[in-house]
Design a protein around this motif. Structure first.
Motif, short mmCIF file in Angstrom:
data_model
loop_
_atom_site.label_atom_id
_atom_site.label_comp_id
_atom_site.label_asym_id
_atom_site.label_seq_id
_atom_site.Cartn_x
_atom_site.Cartn_y
_atom_site.Cartn_z
N ILE A 1 0.84 -1.20 0.00
CA ILE A 1 0.00 0.00 0.00
C ILE A 1 0.87 1.25 0.00
O ILE A 1 0.64 2.19 -0.78
N ILE A 2 1.88 1.27 0.84
CA ILE A 2 2.76 2.44 0.94
C ILE A 2 3.52 2.66 -0.36
O ILE A 2 3.62 3.80 -0.85
N LEU A 3 4.03 1.60 -0.97
CA LEU A 3 4.78 1.74 -2.22
C LEU A 3 3.90 2.19 -3.38
O LEU A 3 4.27 3.11 -4.12
N PHE A 4 2.74 1.55 -3.55
CA PHE A 4 1.83 1.98 -4.62
C PHE A 4 1.39 3.42 -4.40
O PHE A 4 1.35 4.22 -5.34
N SER A 5 1.08 3.76 -3.16
CA SER A 5 0.64 5.12 -2.84
C SER A 5 1.76 6.12 -3.10
O SER A 5 1.52 7.21 -3.63
N GLY A 6 2.97 5.76 -2.73
CA GLY A 6 4.12 6.65 -2.96
C GLY A 6 4.36 6.90 -4.44
O GLY A 6 4.65 8.03 -4.86
N ASP A 7 4.24 5.84 -5.24
CA ASP A 7 4.37 6.00 -6.69
C ASP A 7 3.26 6.89 -7.23
O ASP A 7 3.49 7.72 -8.12
N ALA A 8 2.06 6.73 -6.69
CA ALA A 8 0.94 7.58 -7.11
C ALA A 8 1.24 9.04 -6.76
O ALA A 8 0.99 9.94 -7.58
N ARG A 9 1.77 9.28 -5.58
CA ARG A 9 2.10 10.66 -5.17
C ARG A 9 3.15 11.25 -6.10
O ARG A 9 3.06 12.41 -6.49
N LYS A 10 4.16 10.47 -6.45
CA LYS A 10 5.22 10.94 -7.35
C LYS A 10 4.61 11.40 -8.68
O LYS A 10 4.92 12.48 -9.17
N ASN A 11 3.73 10.59 -9.25
CA ASN A 11 3.10 10.97 -10.50
C ASN A 11 2.18 12.17 -10.34
O ASN A 11 2.10 13.03 -11.22
N CYS A 12 1.50 12.24 -9.22
CA CYS A 12 0.64 13.39 -8.94
C CYS A 12 1.46 14.67 -8.87
O CYS A 12 1.08 15.70 -9.44
N MET A 13 2.60 14.63 -8.20
CA MET A 13 3.47 15.80 -8.10
C MET A 13 4.02 16.20 -9.47
O MET A 13 4.12 17.38 -9.79
N GLU A 14 4.34 15.20 -10.30
CA GLU A 14 4.81 15.49 -11.65
C GLU A 14 3.69 16.12 -12.48
O GLU A 14 3.95 16.99 -13.32
N ALA A 15 2.47 15.70 -12.24
CA ALA A 15 1.33 16.31 -12.93
C ALA A 15 1.19 17.77 -12.52
O ALA A 15 0.94 18.64 -13.37
N LEU A 16 1.36 18.05 -11.25
CA LEU A 16 1.27 19.44 -10.78
C LEU A 16 2.37 20.30 -11.40
O LEU A 16 2.14 21.45 -11.77
#
Length: 121
Positions: free
Chosen positions: A13-28
């Protein structure tokens, strides 16, 4: 002591969520430079990753409600908190794309209108 299975689920959960956050920040970051195509692609990746994290959580909860022995784990609680926090960030970023695309369109219309006025003078 927390079981290895619970630790593995929490880490997934932490790893998938962290990867999601990374992509979200790149989107921003892409939104900052008005690259909405890239922003949407990054958000799609973020969404896929957060869905994977959510599946791990849902499977764990379903197993417990089906009668498997559950156990409290600070790590798993942290993983769930991380998942929900990043899920909220993703929702806000998706909305920001919509907002900034709308502003970009309005600015372009205004610029065209101003160009027309300058050419008529």
């Amino acid at each position: 002591m927390v079981s290895e299975g619970t630790v593995q689920k929490a880490m997934q959960i932490i790893l998938f969520s962290g990867d999601a956050r990374k992509n979200c920040m790149e989107a921003l970051k892409a939104i900052e430079v008005s690259d909405f195509v890239l922003a949407k692609a990054k958000m799609q990746a973020a969404n896929e990753q957060i869905v994977q994290a959510h599946r791990v959580q849902t499977d764990a909860i379903s197993a417990e409600t089906s009668g498997e022995a559950g156990e409290y784990s600070v790590l798993f609680a942290h993983a769930q908190d991380t998942l929900m926090t990043i899920y909220s960030e993703i929702n806000i970023a998706k909305r920001m794309i919509q907002i900034f695309e709308t502003y970009e369109e309005r600015i372009q219309r205004l610029e065209k209108k101003m160009e027309g006025r300058e050419n008529n003078e």
